[in-house]
Design an enzyme around this catalytic site. Sequence first.
Site, mmCIF file in Angstrom:
data_model
loop_
_atom_site.group_PDB
_atom_site.id
_atom_site.type_symbol
_atom_site.label_atom_id
_atom_site.label_comp_id
_atom_site.label_asym_id
_atom_site.label_seq_id
_atom_site.Cartn_x
_atom_site.Cartn_y
_atom_site.Cartn_z
ATOM 1 C CG ASP A 138 43.240 -0.015 -17.881
ATOM 2 O OD1 ASP A 138 44.017 -0.633 -18.664
ATOM 3 O OD2 ASP A 138 42.800 1.408 -18.195
ATOM 4 C CG ASN A 196 40.486 -6.642 -23.857
ATOM 5 O OD1 ASN A 196 40.283 -7.119 -22.505
ATOM 6 N ND2 ASN A 196 40.617 -5.492 -23.979
HETATM 7 C C1 FPP Z 1 44.088 -4.193 -18.823
HETATM 8 O O1 FPP Z 1 45.619 -3.610 -18.925
HETATM 9 C C2 FPP Z 1 44.310 -5.673 -18.449
HETATM 10 C C3 FPP Z 1 43.698 -6.468 -19.170
HETATM 11 C C4 FPP Z 1 43.024 -6.397 -20.525
HETATM 12 C C5 FPP Z 1 43.978 -7.937 -18.858
HETATM 13 C C6 FPP Z 1 43.421 -8.166 -17.412
HETATM 14 C C7 FPP Z 1 44.013 -9.608 -17.200
HETATM 15 C C8 FPP Z 1 44.844 -9.530 -15.903
HETATM 16 C C9 FPP Z 1 44.951 -8.688 -14.511
HETATM 17 C C10 FPP Z 1 45.766 -10.944 -15.898
HETATM 18 C C11 FPP Z 1 44.945 -12.202 -15.576
HETATM 19 C C12 FPP Z 1 43.602 -12.232 -15.225
HETATM 20 C C13 FPP Z 1 43.078 -13.332 -14.605
HETATM 21 C C14 FPP Z 1 41.658 -13.653 -14.370
HETATM 22 C C15 FPP Z 1 44.009 -14.578 -14.586
HETATM 23 P P1 FPP Z 1 46.088 -3.006 -20.167
HETATM 24 O O2 FPP Z 1 46.608 -4.070 -21.080
HETATM 25 O O3 FPP Z 1 44.947 -2.515 -21.011
HETATM 26 O O4 FPP Z 1 46.976 -1.794 -19.806
HETATM 27 P P2 FPP Z 1 47.521 -0.662 -20.438
HETATM 28 O O5 FPP Z 1 46.107 0.215 -20.616
HETATM 29 O O6 FPP Z 1 48.490 0.089 -19.697
HETATM 30 O O7 FPP Z 1 47.876 -1.003 -21.951
#
Ligand code: FPP
Length: 234
Positions: A13, A61
Amino acid sequence: MSNAAQHVAIIMDGNGRWAQQRGRPRLVGHHAGAKRIREIVEACPAVGVKYLTIFAFSTENWKRTQSEVSGLMRLFKRYIRRESQALIDDGVRVRFIGDRMNLDDQLVSIMDELELVTSHNKKVNLTIALNYGGRDEVTRAVKRLAREIEQGKLAAKQVNAKVLAGFLDTHFLPDPDLVIRTSGEARISNFLLWQSAYAEYEFIDTLWPDFKADEFSQLVSKFGSRERRYGAVS
Ligand code: FPP
């Protein structure tokens, strides 16, 4: 008895906030986040982690903006294509959990291909949760189990926790010992609900794109020094 974390699961996250802090679009954070994965996978053997499970995309998501969702789907395809050779060279076996039904055909076929080409690898087992939700997983498992009962392949009285676990996406995995969530939120967000019944949790402030092998190794070592009783008395 050794108390090593054999299976570590991570809620990656904080990509959005990482980008925001730099005045950049959220997808820039996701790209930076994707780049962190290889270092963490490569750190596993030295600290005794055989299974690493990462949460890439949840069933919730899809509620994000269309541009973020499609950007993430493009990123997954690109990441898989770009990383497959390194994963093979590192002896990593990759498997995906989650519902593949709503994913686009091209993505599903490159996921299948990566599972196939890494299927003989044994050093580290990387499981990527994509379109995954714990409740969705249990619901799909119960549906399959009910179908077997309907078809007379299984009797209701035979159903126990072990039988149900065999119907989960994670049927090939041991339960996670340690679940890490980055970026300061203390929630599990529908990740491995059934499997984490006895897991230890670490909620850390580091944003995922800043999470490095050092911090990972420290958390795994800290886990090794704790006593787990699984509800019993020591
Ligand atoms: C959460 O950060 C992250 C995600 C919803 C996506 C996770 C994906 C990756 C780390 C990239 C790629 C993964 C692979 C397997 C290629 P957020 O967007 O919720 O962050 P925030 O809470 O700060 O908004």
